[in-house]
Write a protein that holds these residues in place. Structure first.
Motif, PDB file in Angstrom:
ATOM      1  N   ALA A  79     -11.772  -2.683   4.255  1.00  0.00           N
ATOM      2  CA  ALA A  79     -12.256  -2.015   5.470  1.00  0.00           C
ATOM      3  C   ALA A  79     -12.495  -3.037   6.581  1.00  0.00           C
ATOM      4  N   SER A  80     -13.054  -4.191   6.232  1.00  0.00           N
ATOM      5  CA  SER A  80     -13.314  -5.229   7.240  1.00  0.00           C
ATOM      6  C   SER A  80     -12.020  -5.814   7.783  1.00  0.00           C
ATOM      7  N   LEU A  81     -11.041  -6.032   6.901  1.00  0.00           N
ATOM      8  CA  LEU A  81      -9.754  -6.567   7.373  1.00  0.00           C
ATOM      9  C   LEU A  81      -9.059  -5.580   8.305  1.00  0.00           C
ATOM     10  N   ALA A  82      -9.148  -4.280   7.963  1.00  0.00           N
ATOM     11  CA  ALA A  82      -8.566  -3.269   8.844  1.00  0.00           C
ATOM     12  C   ALA A  82      -9.246  -3.276  10.209  1.00  0.00           C
ATOM     13  N   ASN A  83     -10.568  -3.379  10.204  1.00  0.00           N
ATOM     14  CA  ASN A  83     -11.314  -3.398  11.471  1.00  0.00           C
ATOM     15  C   ASN A  83     -10.974  -4.623  12.319  1.00  0.00           C
ATOM     16  N   SER A  84     -10.623  -5.725  11.642  1.00  0.00           N
ATOM     17  CA  SER A  84     -10.302  -6.952  12.378  1.00  0.00           C
ATOM     18  C   SER A  84      -8.858  -6.988  12.857  1.00  0.00           C
ATOM     19  N   GLY A  85      -8.045  -6.014  12.429  1.00  0.00           N
ATOM     20  CA  GLY A  85      -6.655  -5.966  12.863  1.00  0.00           C
ATOM     21  C   GLY A  85      -5.758  -6.965  12.163  1.00  0.00           C
ATOM     22  N   THR A  86      -6.173  -7.442  10.973  1.00  0.00           N
ATOM     23  CA  THR A  86      -5.378  -8.453  10.264  1.00  0.00           C
ATOM     24  C   THR A  86      -4.802  -7.936   8.954  1.00  0.00           C
ATOM     25  N   LEU A  87      -4.832  -6.613   8.731  1.00  0.00           N
ATOM     26  CA  LEU A  87      -4.303  -6.030   7.512  1.00  0.00           C
ATOM     27  C   LEU A  87      -3.049  -5.222   7.848  1.00  0.00           C
ATOM     28  N   ASN A  88      -1.955  -5.476   7.121  1.00  0.00           N
ATOM     29  CA  ASN A  88      -0.680  -4.812   7.368  1.00  0.00           C
ATOM     30  C   ASN A  88      -0.234  -4.065   6.115  1.00  0.00           C
ATOM     31  N   ALA A  89       0.362  -2.892   6.307  1.00  0.00           N
ATOM     32  CA  ALA A  89       0.745  -2.033   5.183  1.00  0.00           C
ATOM     33  C   ALA A  89       2.246  -2.036   4.983  1.00  0.00           C
ATOM     34  N   PHE A  90       2.644  -2.228   3.726  1.00  0.00           N
ATOM     35  CA  PHE A  90       4.047  -2.110   3.333  1.00  0.00           C
ATOM     36  C   PHE A  90       4.157  -0.918   2.403  1.00  0.00           C
ATOM     37  N   LYS A  91       4.824   0.143   2.848  1.00  0.00           N
ATOM     38  CA  LYS A  91       4.910   1.380   2.078  1.00  0.00           C
ATOM     39  C   LYS A  91       6.129   1.365   1.169  1.00  0.00           C
ATOM     40  N   THR A  92       5.926   1.908  -0.033  1.00  0.00           N
ATOM     41  CA  THR A  92       7.023   2.027  -0.990  1.00  0.00           C
ATOM     42  C   THR A  92       7.083   3.455  -1.511  1.00  0.00           C
ATOM     43  N   SER A  93       8.286   3.896  -1.842  1.00  0.00           N
ATOM     44  CA  SER A  93       8.462   5.205  -2.469  1.00  0.00           C
ATOM     45  C   SER A  93       8.780   5.051  -3.954  1.00  0.00           C
ATOM     46  N   ASN A  94       8.721   3.815  -4.459  1.00  0.00           N
ATOM     47  CA  ASN A  94       8.984   3.572  -5.878  1.00  0.00           C
ATOM     48  C   ASN A  94       7.898   4.197  -6.741  1.00  0.00           C
ATOM     49  N   PHE A  95       8.224   4.363  -8.025  1.00  0.00           N
ATOM     50  CA  PHE A  95       7.244   4.893  -8.973  1.00  0.00           C
ATOM     51  C   PHE A  95       5.987   4.040  -8.992  1.00  0.00           C
ATOM     52  N   TRP A  96       4.831   4.703  -8.958  1.00  0.00           N
ATOM     53  CA  TRP A  96       3.525   4.038  -9.042  1.00  0.00           C
ATOM     54  C   TRP A  96       2.515   5.029  -9.613  1.00  0.00           C
ATOM     55  N   THR A  97       1.605   4.527 -10.447  1.00  0.00           N
ATOM     56  CA  THR A  97       0.503   5.349 -10.920  1.00  0.00           C
ATOM     57  C   THR A  97      -0.671   4.463 -11.269  1.00  0.00           C
ATOM     58  N   SER A  98      -1.861   4.998 -11.190  1.00  0.00           N
ATOM     59  CA  SER A  98      -3.040   4.303 -11.698  1.00  0.00           C
ATOM     60  C   SER A  98      -3.216   4.681 -13.165  1.00  0.00           C
ATOM     61  N   ILE A  99      -3.750   3.759 -13.958  1.00  0.00           N
ATOM     62  CA  ILE A  99      -3.960   3.990 -15.388  1.00  0.00           C
ATOM     63  C   ILE A  99      -5.463   4.097 -15.617  1.00  0.00           C
ATOM     64  N   LYS A 100      -5.986   5.288 -15.460  1.00  0.00           N
ATOM     65  CA  LYS A 100      -7.416   5.510 -15.604  1.00  0.00           C
ATOM     66  C   LYS A 100      -7.753   6.458 -16.749  1.00  0.00           C
TER      67      LYS A 100
END
Length: 316
Positions: A123-144
């Motif tokens: 959240a702090s990095l986003a507020n500082s403008g130094t966080l960049n997002a790379f989006k993927t459509s590849n398979f992904w899941t969380s293991i919870k």
């Protein structure tokens, strides 16, 4: 070692087809800043993850919220990051300093040495403008959950078609009948009349008897499936033994963020009647199930010898 420009951090509870090479190349266009791997979930599922809003042109993360109570975005955090050391550690030091200041005012404010990735760092990095997002459509899941492992197994086996096609079992003379994607460890012994698949992984030294049927299941090392047993939507632990004509079956529980969960939002492990919510069946290590027994939608702790059938139970 040395003085790296960046380092990669991966959450331990995720599985996917990570485009790491492309992700690193993306980050190299933003040296000195930070990058986050993201994907899209549906609106219903997004609130279970960290959500971010990005500028579609610059890919800057404009806003980040960890598991928001209201809808923020369908773009979610994959739990893989590339951080630039100097500014990250400076930020972490500032967070700790604020925590200590808060403790001086509120002595019971919590663990002052704890830094939360989502709430404090991202959240702090986003507020500082130094966080960049790379989006993927590849398979992904969380293991919870254990059900997540079945879903991940299904997708990893599918990836083998392009990464390790030689590991996928094939039909042939004196071989078991294979349906869909199946992995069989070379040390496993499978009777040619057994039917496996789709989406089955067979570990080392597993023995599968005549006429056995296995579908959407992970068989861990040393498990023994005797003749004509049936295993569906289950995880069979190390050195388990399933008797002749027995049936071990779970319910499909798909944690894919692009599909709805099998259980309603907010529902606990148990339903209103105290029984387990439908999910896969799990046998811990060294569980023995005799012949002609049915175990449905249950969790069996290790080193148990069952003497009867069970449904919707945790067997301690």
């Amino acid at each position: 070692m040395g003085n790296p420009d960046a380092f990669v951090v991966l959450n331990a509870d995720i599985m996917g087809d990570y485009p790491l090479q492309e992700f690193v190349e993306f980050h190299q266009q933003h040296l000195g800043e930070h990058s986050i791997l993201a994907t899209e979930a549906n609106r219903k599922q997004a609130h279970n993850f960290g959500c971010l809003v990005e500028d579609p042109d610059t890919h800057k993360v404009l806003h980040y919220v960890e598991k928001p109570e209201t809808f923020v975005s369908e773009v979610i955090n994959c739990g893989i990051y590339i951080f630039s050391p100097a500014s990250l550690f400076k930020l972490m030091g500032e967070v700790l300093h604020k925590n200590y200041q808060k403790m001086s005012v509120e002595p019971f404010a919590g663990n002052v040495e704890s830094i939360r990735m989502g709430e404090d760092v991202l959240a702090s990095l986003a507020n500082s403008g130094t966080l960049n997002a790379f989006k993927t459509s590849n398979f992904w899941t969380s293991i919870k959950s254990a059900g997540s492992a079945i879903y991940a197994n299904r997708n990893v086996l599918s990836l083998y078609h392009k990464t390790h096609p030689d590991l996928l079992a094939q039909n042939g003379k004196d071989k078991p009948h294979i349906i869909g994607d199946v992995y069989i460890h070379p040390s496993a012994v499978v009777h040619p009349t057994a039917v496996l698949g789709p989406n089955v992984s067979v570990g080392s030294n597993v023995v599968i008897g005549a006429g056995a049927r296995v579908r959407e299941t992970i068989l861990l090392d040393g498990a023994e499936l005797k003749d004509h047993c049936c295993i569906l939507y289950s995880i069979i632990g190390w050195n388990c033994s399933i008797g002749v004509w027995s049936r071990v079956e779970g319910s499909r529980c798909d944690p894919n963020p692009n599909e709805e969960f099998a259980k309603p939002d907010g529902e606990s492990l148990f339903g209103n009647n105290g029984k387990l919510t439908p999910s896969i069946t799990i046998l811990g290590r060294n569980v023995t199930i005799p012949g002609e027994v049915i175990v449905l939608n249950s969790i069996v702790l290790p080193h148990k010898d069952l003497s009867q059938s069970y449904k919707n139970e945790i067997i301690l």
